[in-house]
Write an enzyme that holds these catalytic residues in place. Structure first.
Site, PDB file in Angstrom:
ATOM      1  N   HIS A  21       9.169   4.372  -2.308  1.00 51.94           N
ATOM      2  CA  HIS A  21       9.459   4.478  -3.738  1.00 51.94           C
ATOM      3  C   HIS A  21       8.717   5.666  -4.342  1.00 51.94           C
ATOM      4  O   HIS A  21       8.008   6.395  -3.636  1.00 51.94           O
ATOM      5  CB  HIS A  21       9.150   3.161  -4.453  1.00 51.94           C
ATOM      6  N   HIS A  24       4.973   6.199  -3.607  1.00 56.83           N
ATOM      7  CA  HIS A  24       4.686   6.820  -2.307  1.00 56.83           C
ATOM      8  C   HIS A  24       4.970   8.321  -2.373  1.00 56.83           C
ATOM      9  O   HIS A  24       4.228   9.131  -1.826  1.00 56.83           O
ATOM     10  CB  HIS A  24       5.542   6.207  -1.197  1.00 56.83           C
ATOM     11  N   CYS A 129      -4.438 -12.881   1.723  1.00 56.94           N
ATOM     12  CA  CYS A 129      -3.252 -12.412   0.980  1.00 56.94           C
ATOM     13  C   CYS A 129      -2.375 -11.627   1.938  1.00 56.94           C
ATOM     14  O   CYS A 129      -2.816 -10.609   2.492  1.00 56.94           O
ATOM     15  CB  CYS A 129      -3.647 -11.550  -0.212  1.00 56.94           C
ATOM     16  N   CYS A 132      -1.631  -7.954   0.826  1.00 59.71           N
ATOM     17  CA  CYS A 132      -2.744  -7.014   1.103  1.00 59.71           C
ATOM     18  C   CYS A 132      -3.020  -6.932   2.597  1.00 59.71           C
ATOM     19  O   CYS A 132      -3.695  -6.009   3.034  1.00 59.71           O
ATOM     20  CB  CYS A 132      -4.047  -7.480   0.468  1.00 59.71           C
ATOM     21  N   CYS A 146      -4.532 -13.754  -5.571  1.00 59.74           N
ATOM     22  CA  CYS A 146      -4.976 -12.454  -5.056  1.00 59.74           C
ATOM     23  C   CYS A 146      -5.318 -11.524  -6.215  1.00 59.74           C
ATOM     24  O   CYS A 146      -4.523 -11.365  -7.142  1.00 59.74           O
ATOM     25  CB  CYS A 146      -3.859 -11.842  -4.208  1.00 59.74           C
ATOM     26  N   HIS A 149      -2.518  -8.566  -6.167  1.00 60.40           N
ATOM     27  CA  HIS A 149      -1.103  -8.887  -6.369  1.00 60.40           C
ATOM     28  C   HIS A 149      -0.848 -10.034  -7.345  1.00 60.40           C
ATOM     29  O   HIS A 149       0.294 -10.259  -7.730  1.00 60.40           O
ATOM     30  CB  HIS A 149      -0.438  -9.228  -5.028  1.00 60.40           C
ATOM     31  N   LYS A 297       2.375  -1.461 -11.714  1.00 58.56           N
ATOM     32  CA  LYS A 297       2.448  -0.824 -10.404  1.00 58.56           C
ATOM     33  C   LYS A 297       3.833  -1.095  -9.807  1.00 58.56           C
ATOM     34  O   LYS A 297       4.352  -2.196  -9.915  1.00 58.56           O
ATOM     35  CB  LYS A 297       1.365  -1.411  -9.489  1.00 58.56           C
ATOM     36  N   LYS A 300       7.904  -3.957  -4.569  1.00 58.16           N
ATOM     37  CA  LYS A 300       9.131  -4.674  -4.250  1.00 58.16           C
ATOM     38  C   LYS A 300       9.169  -5.973  -5.053  1.00 58.16           C
ATOM     39  O   LYS A 300      10.159  -6.306  -5.691  1.00 58.16           O
ATOM     40  CB  LYS A 300       9.129  -4.982  -2.753  1.00 58.16           C
TER      41      LYS A 300
HETATM   42  N1  MSP Z   1      -0.563   0.688   5.144  1.00 57.38           N
HETATM   43  C1  MSP Z   1      -1.583   0.748   4.161  1.00 57.38           C
HETATM   44  C2  MSP Z   1      -2.398   2.016   4.305  1.00 57.38           C
HETATM   45  C3  MSP Z   1      -3.053   2.206   5.638  1.00 57.38           C
HETATM   46  S1  MSP Z   1      -3.879   3.721   5.748  1.00 57.38           S
HETATM   47  C4  MSP Z   1      -4.745   3.629   7.136  1.00 57.38           C
HETATM   48  C5  MSP Z   1      -0.970   0.706   2.774  1.00 57.38           C
HETATM   49  N2  MSP Z   1       0.316   1.019   2.688  1.00 57.38           N
HETATM   50  S2  MSP Z   1       1.179   1.030   1.349  1.00 57.38           S
HETATM   51  O1  MSP Z   1       2.487   1.443   1.756  1.00 57.38           O
HETATM   52  O2  MSP Z   1       1.063  -0.221   0.680  1.00 57.38           O
HETATM   53  O3  MSP Z   1       0.536   2.090   0.410  1.00 57.38           O
HETATM   54  C6  MSP Z   1       0.343   3.398   0.851  1.00 57.38           C
HETATM   55  C7  MSP Z   1      -0.208   4.249  -0.254  1.00 57.38           C
HETATM   56  O4  MSP Z   1       0.727   4.348  -1.303  1.00 57.38           O
HETATM   57  C8  MSP Z   1      -1.518   3.733  -0.867  1.00 57.38           C
HETATM   58  O5  MSP Z   1      -2.417   4.808  -1.026  1.00 57.38           O
HETATM   59  C9  MSP Z   1      -1.101   3.268  -2.219  1.00 57.38           C
HETATM   60  O6  MSP Z   1      -2.130   3.427  -3.161  1.00 57.38           O
HETATM   61  C10 MSP Z   1       0.023   4.239  -2.501  1.00 57.38           C
HETATM   62  N3  MSP Z   1       0.882   3.710  -3.530  1.00 57.38           N
HETATM   63  C11 MSP Z   1       1.643   2.587  -3.508  1.00 57.38           C
HETATM   64  N4  MSP Z   1       2.193   2.435  -4.731  1.00 57.38           N
HETATM   65  C12 MSP Z   1       1.797   3.442  -5.527  1.00 57.38           C
HETATM   66  C13 MSP Z   1       2.036   3.817  -6.829  1.00 57.38           C
HETATM   67  N5  MSP Z   1       2.814   3.123  -7.622  1.00 57.38           N
HETATM   68  N6  MSP Z   1       1.437   4.936  -7.282  1.00 57.38           N
HETATM   69  C14 MSP Z   1       0.648   5.721  -6.487  1.00 57.38           C
HETATM   70  N7  MSP Z   1       0.402   5.387  -5.259  1.00 57.38           N
HETATM   71  C15 MSP Z   1       0.957   4.256  -4.760  1.00 57.38           C
HETATM   72  O7  MSP Z   1      -1.693   0.426   1.820  1.00 57.38           O
END
Ligand code: MSP
Length: 503
Positions: A21, A24, A129, A132, A146, A149, A297, A300
């Site tokens: 999304h 990311h 959780c 997480c 949590c 979340h 935030k 999904k």
């Molecule tokens: N798989 C773990 C990370 C392992 S690293 C050794 C994870 N994955 S995640 O897909 O949930 O998140 C990946 C990254 O995307 C995290 O840094 C998280 O902060 C970032 N983001 C997820 N949603 C976000 C926003 N809405 N805004 C900015 N960053 C976001 O955690």
């Protein structure tokens, strides 16, 4: 001998429970811009990203979709690679945690921790959780839910291997003390220090309840817990345990960029794990905020996800990249809105940058037969440009893309102001007209280089329209950022507007 400095930059690896999304994409574009900036500085850059494919969350997503975890991850990981291609992300390596090279590294790294006496077996019971993929202490829950979340936790009980995190409290505090910049910004460093000062408890690092994970090499009943496997990806990609020289050349130059929700893992667990395995903790961790939608935030479960590729189809790639980095101070939270994206598009891209190029190329076509004049050494723009470029460089080096863009757009603004004051479109050909247009071309050249990391396609397009060869990417900053390097007699191309205005 000239030694090229190295810059190893990483993103978190993304869970493949769903497609990427805009949150990311925000992380990816930020890291991509930083990597591109450091390449422009002539550094040897290694940009790593990938997908995090083990754990309960992914096993559950696979089951919900009637697939095995392997089938599911094989289907989802390419969706990330495809999205990053569409967003022009210039990564050098994409790691999947299901690859054999990663299994091998996780096993050798954690065997080193085990052999050093920091892993033992015990029974664990506590709230967990699934979102997480982490255990919590009762005291950390908020109304029994949590803290991240706000969802119910599951009480899990298992015989696990534990990592002696508690043994590292003092060493971690010492490390923080002697490396003031290891975790930035300082507010996030303080947050990590807060976790450590509260006292650290040992953590469970294996599971027997699922088998979707990397097997523990000394006990076939267990797989490593997903976070323990995931963090090691940073070492897998630089050949820890396989190619000592390669590992040693990159590891001291690592820069982990992470979101604020995963501070504890990267700023407490990970440095301790590295110490336990006998390697240095990561030299730099930069923590950014979240990109929110309507203050929440993206997730999904919240049903508020914005698809970055739809935005690209609608606004164009560089407009989306620009907006993501321009509107949020990297380190704080930002809030996505279509209105703000449209406003940035119209004001910064269509009006400021687009108009500047259009004016300059039109007047040169009409009055100078499309042939470029040269900039003036002591132009009124020269000191302004020097100051702006200094500010842009400093901001890039401080992980502050927003500051860099602000500086670049101030130069655009000043250049437009000078053009308006001199109004070359009203003048007959002669030195006054030529000088102001030469200066404007030189400003555009500088803008192309300093904005290239964020808007690479646009910067390359402008570069060739003002008659320059190659691309801004071939330049080496800061040498290329000095005033007066633009050469006259280039053929200027008056093309279509770069960013047609939107309603
Ligand atoms: N798989 C773990 C990370 C392992 S690293 C050794 C994870 N994955 S995640 O897909 O949930 O998140 C990946 C990254 O995307 C995290 O840094 C998280 O902060 C970032 N983001 C997820 N949603 C976000 C926003 N809405 N805004 C900015 N960053 C976001 O955690």
């Amino acid at each position: 001998m000239h030694v090229v400095s190295r810059f190893f930059i990483t993103t978190p690896i993304y869970y493949v429970n769903d497609v990427p999304h805009l949150g990311h994409a925000y992380t990816m574009v930020s890291v991509d811009a930083l990597a591109r900036w450091h390449r422009l500085g002539g550094e040897d850059v290694f940009f790593l990203t990938g997908t995090d494919e083990h754990g309960l969350k992914i096993a559950q997503a696979a089951a919900e979709n009637g697939m095995s975890p392997k089938e599911w991850t094989d289907r989802l990981s390419p969706r990330f690679q495809n999205a990053w291609r569409r967003l022009n992300i210039s990564y050098d390596d994409f790691i999947r945690t299901t690859e054999p090279r990663h299994y091998e590294t996780v096993q050798s790294f954690l065997t080193a921790v085990y052999e050093n006496g920091y892993i033992y077996k015990d029974v664990y019971r506590g709230p967990y959780c699934v979102s997480c993929e982490a255990y919590y202490q009762e005291s950390e829950l908020v109304d029994g839910l949590c803290p991240i979340h706000g969802r119910p936790v599951t009480i899990m009980e298992e015989e696990n291997y534990f990592f002696k995190l508690s043994a590292f409290t003092e060493r971690l505090l010492e490390w923080y003390d002697k490396s003031p910049n290891a975790v930035r910004p300082s507010s996030k460093r303080n947050e990590a220090l807060g976790f450590i000062r509260q006292g650290l408890q040992d953590i469970s690092i294996t599971r027997t309840s699922i088998d979707w994970g990397v097997p523990v090499p000394w006990d076939g009943e267990h797989v490593f817990y997903v976070w323990y496997d995931a963090l090691v990806n940073y070492l897998t990609a630089i050949d820890y345990g396989r190619d000592e020289e390669r590992f040693r050349s990159w590891w001291p130059n690592v820069h982990h960029v992470i979101g604020k929700d995963i501070i504890r893992f990267h700023c407490v667990w990970w440095p301790a794990m590295c110490m336990a395995a006998g390697i240095d903790p990561p030299a730099n961790v930069f923590v950014h905020g979240w990109l929110l939608v309507g203050g929440a935030k993206m997730a999904k479960s919240a049903g508020n996800k914005v698809d970055p590729l739809e935005l690209v189809d609608d606004f164009g790639l560089d407009a989306v990249r620009y907006y993501l980095l321009r509107d949020t101070n990297f380190g704080s939270d930002g809030d996505f809105t279509y209105e703000a994206l449209t406003a940035r598009y119209n004001s910064d891209l269509a009006n400021n940058l687009g108009n500047l190029l259009q004016r300059v190329t039109t007047v040169i076509a009409n009055k100078l037969g499309g042939v470029a004049p040269s900039p003036v050494k002591d132009s009124p723009l020269a000191p302004i440009a020097a100051q702006m470029m200094g500010q842009a460089q400093e901001s890039w080096n401080d992980f502050a893309p927003q500051g860099a863009l602000e500086a670049v757009w101030s130069l655009i603004h000043e250049t437009n102001a000078l053009l308006e004051a001199v109004a070359p479109w009203k003048l007959e050909p002669g030195p006054v007209l030529e000088n102001v247009l030469g200066d404007a071309l030189e400003s555009l050249r500088l803008v192309c280089i300093a904005a290239y990391p964020v808007i690479p396609d646009t910067a390359s397009k402008v570069w060739s329209r003002i008659g320059l060869d190659g691309s801004p990417n071939d330049q080496i900053a800061p040498a290329s950022l000095g005033w007066g390097l633009y050469r006259s007699d280039k053929k200027i191309e008056k093309g279509d507007p770069l960013f047609p205005r939107r309603k």
